[in-house]
Design a protein around this motif. Structure first.
Motif, PDB file in Angstrom:
ATOM      1  N   VAL A 146      13.370  -1.568 -15.517  1.00  8.76           N
ATOM      2  CA  VAL A 146      12.247  -2.117 -16.289  1.00  8.76           C
ATOM      3  C   VAL A 146      11.057  -2.375 -15.374  1.00  8.76           C
ATOM      4  N   GLN A 147      11.321  -2.976 -14.214  1.00  5.67           N
ATOM      5  CA  GLN A 147      10.249  -3.241 -13.248  1.00  5.67           C
ATOM      6  C   GLN A 147       9.632  -1.930 -12.776  1.00  5.67           C
ATOM      7  N   ALA A 148      10.472  -0.948 -12.460  1.00  7.31           N
ATOM      8  CA  ALA A 148       9.983   0.354 -11.984  1.00  7.31           C
ATOM      9  C   ALA A 148       9.114   1.025 -13.052  1.00  7.31           C
ATOM     10  N   LYS A 149       9.544   0.959 -14.310  1.00  6.17           N
ATOM     11  CA  LYS A 149       8.786   1.562 -15.415  1.00  6.17           C
ATOM     12  C   LYS A 149       7.381   0.978 -15.492  1.00  6.17           C
ATOM     13  N   TRP A 150       7.292  -0.356 -15.472  1.00  6.53           N
ATOM     14  CA  TRP A 150       5.992  -0.993 -15.623  1.00  6.53           C
ATOM     15  C   TRP A 150       5.151  -0.879 -14.362  1.00  6.53           C
ATOM     16  N   ALA A 151       5.774  -0.813 -13.200  1.00  8.25           N
ATOM     17  CA  ALA A 151       5.022  -0.586 -11.960  1.00  8.25           C
ATOM     18  C   ALA A 151       4.366   0.797 -12.003  1.00  8.25           C
ATOM     19  N   CYS A 152       5.099   1.794 -12.464  1.00  2.00           N
ATOM     20  CA  CYS A 152       4.542   3.147 -12.608  1.00  2.00           C
ATOM     21  C   CYS A 152       3.439   3.160 -13.659  1.00  2.00           C
ATOM     22  N   PHE A 153       3.660   2.472 -14.770  1.00  2.00           N
ATOM     23  CA  PHE A 153       2.663   2.396 -15.841  1.00  2.00           C
ATOM     24  C   PHE A 153       1.345   1.831 -15.304  1.00  2.00           C
ATOM     25  N   PHE A 164       9.885  -3.872  -6.801  1.00  2.34           N
ATOM     26  CA  PHE A 164      10.801  -4.995  -6.605  1.00  2.34           C
ATOM     27  C   PHE A 164      10.546  -6.058  -7.670  1.00  2.34           C
ATOM     28  N   LEU A 165      11.601  -6.734  -8.070  1.00  2.00           N
ATOM     29  CA  LEU A 165      11.565  -7.606  -9.249  1.00  2.00           C
ATOM     30  C   LEU A 165      10.593  -8.780  -9.130  1.00  2.00           C
TER      31      LEU A 165
END
Length: 127
Positions: free
Chosen positions: A52-59, A67-68
């Motif tokens: 979830v964190q990775a998805k929104w960081a990319c977005f 990292f969380l």
């Protein structure tokens, strides 16, 4: 802001101050239900990632920030409880333990605005 919000901000600041001083940013968040009861709490982590964190960081075009963050971490934990989140309270401290502005970053803001627009946000401010 209510007296309960002030108490929750103080709780978040206290918990954030317990995070390692080596962390670049020390943030702690709590998710609260409509009754004002804490559903979950979590600090930011610099050793764990999450899809979830990775998805929104990319977005947010910041993939290196996978990292969380405490806001996303506490939402993930609260969702597992099955309870409805009414409010997210966020506290941030500097290395000396002083309160800092804890307004969510662009990554967390995007996630909260798109996935949880009904959740109220309260955060600490620099004193």
């Amino acid at each position: 802001m209510t007296d309960k919000d002030d108490w929750l901000i103080e709780l978040c600041l206290e918990e954030a101050s317990k995070l390692p001083k080596s962390f670049p940013v020390r943030v702690f968040s709590v998710a609260v239900d409509k009754k004002g009861l804490i559903i979950s709490g979590a600090g930011n982590l610099y050793t764990k990632t999450h899809p979830v964190q990775a998805k929104w960081a990319c977005f947010a075009k910041q993939p290196e920030r996978q990292f969380l963050h405490s806001e996303i971490r506490v939402i993930i934990k609260a969702m597992k409880s099955g309870r409805t989140i009414d409010k997210l309270v966020i506290g941030r401290v500097d290395k000396q333990g002083n309160a800092k502005d804890a307004k969510p970053c662009p990554i967390c803001s995007a996630m909260l605005e798109q996935e949880f627009p009904e959740v109220k946000l309260v955060w600490s401010v620099e004193k």
